[in-house]
Design a protein around this motif. Structure first.
Motif, PDB file in Angstrom:
ATOM      1  N   THR A   1     101.746  49.528 -41.390  1.00 44.48           N
ATOM      2  CA  THR A   1     102.149  50.497 -42.406  1.00 44.48           C
ATOM      3  C   THR A   1     101.510  50.168 -43.748  1.00 44.48           C
ATOM      4  O   THR A   1     101.105  49.030 -44.020  1.00 44.48           O
ATOM      5  N   ARG A   2     101.443  51.154 -44.582  1.00 46.00           N
ATOM      6  CA  ARG A   2     100.927  50.953 -45.940  1.00 46.00           C
ATOM      7  C   ARG A   2     101.784  49.931 -46.695  1.00 46.00           C
ATOM      8  O   ARG A   2     101.277  49.088 -47.421  1.00 46.00           O
ATOM      9  N   GLN A   3     103.107  50.012 -46.505  1.00 49.12           N
ATOM     10  CA  GLN A   3     104.007  49.074 -47.176  1.00 49.12           C
ATOM     11  C   GLN A   3     103.677  47.628 -46.800  1.00 49.12           C
ATOM     12  O   GLN A   3     103.631  46.739 -47.648  1.00 49.12           O
TER      13      GLN A   3
ATOM     14  N   LEU B   1     100.766  46.407 -45.575  1.00 50.06           N
ATOM     15  CA  LEU B   1      99.453  46.011 -46.079  1.00 50.06           C
ATOM     16  C   LEU B   1      99.506  45.751 -47.579  1.00 50.06           C
ATOM     17  O   LEU B   1      98.888  44.809 -48.090  1.00 50.06           O
ATOM     18  N   GLU B   2     100.275  46.563 -48.307  1.00 50.33           N
ATOM     19  CA  GLU B   2     100.398  46.352 -49.753  1.00 50.33           C
ATOM     20  C   GLU B   2     101.117  45.047 -50.063  1.00 50.33           C
ATOM     21  O   GLU B   2     100.825  44.387 -51.057  1.00 50.33           O
ATOM     22  N   SER B   3     102.030  44.636 -49.176  1.00 46.64           N
ATOM     23  CA  SER B   3     102.721  43.371 -49.377  1.00 46.64           C
ATOM     24  C   SER B   3     101.774  42.191 -49.235  1.00 46.64           C
ATOM     25  O   SER B   3     102.047  41.090 -49.729  1.00 46.64           O
TER      26      SER B   3
ATOM     27  N   GLY C   1      98.708  42.391 -50.367  1.00 48.86           N
ATOM     28  CA  GLY C   1      97.727  42.549 -51.428  1.00 48.86           C
ATOM     29  C   GLY C   1      96.556  43.409 -51.019  1.00 48.86           C
ATOM     30  O   GLY C   1      95.495  43.361 -51.665  1.00 48.86           O
ATOM     31  N   GLN C   2      96.720  44.198 -49.969  1.00 53.39           N
ATOM     32  CA  GLN C   2      95.618  45.062 -49.492  1.00 53.39           C
ATOM     33  C   GLN C   2      95.813  46.491 -49.971  1.00 53.39           C
ATOM     34  O   GLN C   2      96.923  46.978 -50.006  1.00 53.39           O
TER      35      GLN C   2
END
Length: 275
Positions: free
Chosen positions: A266-268, A270-272, A274-275
């Protein structure tokens, strides 16, 4: 969202990302985050499928990351799993794959099995590599292990009973041995019968694994060099059996594979990372 496949070769498990359509850059933090078996997905190795170089006739290029975020030039079980996926995808019975280890050949072996040629073993001290020049057949380490390179370094101990060795203590002690400047995979093995070995594995940057393809190749080569077996052997691991054949063109490894699931990060998540 980033698609992935979860695969394993005899319990040696992988997250596989196909980046042939869109080139993907993997960071150490990303590899470690995905590898975490509580906060991520979990794997022994992360494998990336990318397009081969334009000047190559290869079917794909493979890149491997360990669970600690470090890279590995070779991963035999992951190569076999991906080869099975590409054989099913393309309908081909033989593949040409490139890795940082070099060019590898894979083929349909029948009965649900896949074979991969892991290339010739590296037997010279500076190829493995070791810290200084020495005989790689018997290292100056208690137990006289054998050093072998299969695109990654290996240290193989032959013992009376591999199952009684406390691998969780034994493995890290030798993974970080000063003779191995790039650390090493550690195998303990014993002879079951003619051309039949039992082996357990401590994998560099990972820990105890249920199976390891490159470790199996290294152990078969070491056993043949020591005169314990011939060049074609059966190796029983915690997760199952591999058949290794050290031929003139390289060390062939044959075994089962499993494509467990496909999904997307999920985007969440990957963002966790740092992506």
């Amino acid at each position: 969202m980033l698609p992935f496949m979860k695969m394993h070769g005899l319990g040696n498990d992988f997250v596989v990302v196909d980046s042939r359509a869109a080139q993907l850059e993997i960071t150490t933090a990303m590899a470690r985050g995905i590898a975490h078996r509580r906060f991520g997905l979990g794997f022994d190795q992360l494998a990336i499928i990318s397009n081969a170089r334009p000047d190559s006739d290869a079917d794909a290029h493979l890149t491997f990351y360990n669970a600690d975020g470090s890279t590995s030039a070779a991963c035999g079980n992951a190569t076999r799993c991906i080869a099975r996926h590409l054989i099913d995808e393309t309908g081909k019975t033989a593949l040409h794959l490139t890795t940082d280890r070099g060019d590898l050949r894979a083929q349909e072996a029948g009965h649900g099995l896949t074979a991969v040629n892991m290339g010739p073993p590296q037997l010279d001290w500076n190829e493995i590599p070791l810290a200084e020049e020495m005989d790689t057949l018997e290292l100056p380490i208690e137990g006289g292990p054998t050093a072998t390179g299969m695109g990654n370094p290996h240290c193989t101990f032959f013992v009376e009973d591999a199952d009684v060795i406390p691998l969780e203590e034994f493995g890290p002690r030798y993974e970080h041995h000063p003779l191995y400047p790039q650390r090493t995979n550690v195998q303990i093995a014993h002879l079951v019968g003619p051309d039949h070995l039992r082996m357990r594995v401590w994998e560099r940057g990972v820990g105890i694994t249920l199976a390891s393809g490159s470790s199996s190749c290294a152990t078969a080569v070491a056993a043949a060099r020591k005169g314990l077996t011939g060049r074609k052997v059966r190796i029983d691991l915690d997760g199952g059996t591999l058949w290794i054949d050290w031929r003139e063109d390289g060390v062939w490894m044959t075994g089962e594979t499993m494509h467990v699931a496909s999904g997307s990060f999920t985007r969440q998540f990957l963002e966790s990372l740092g992506q």
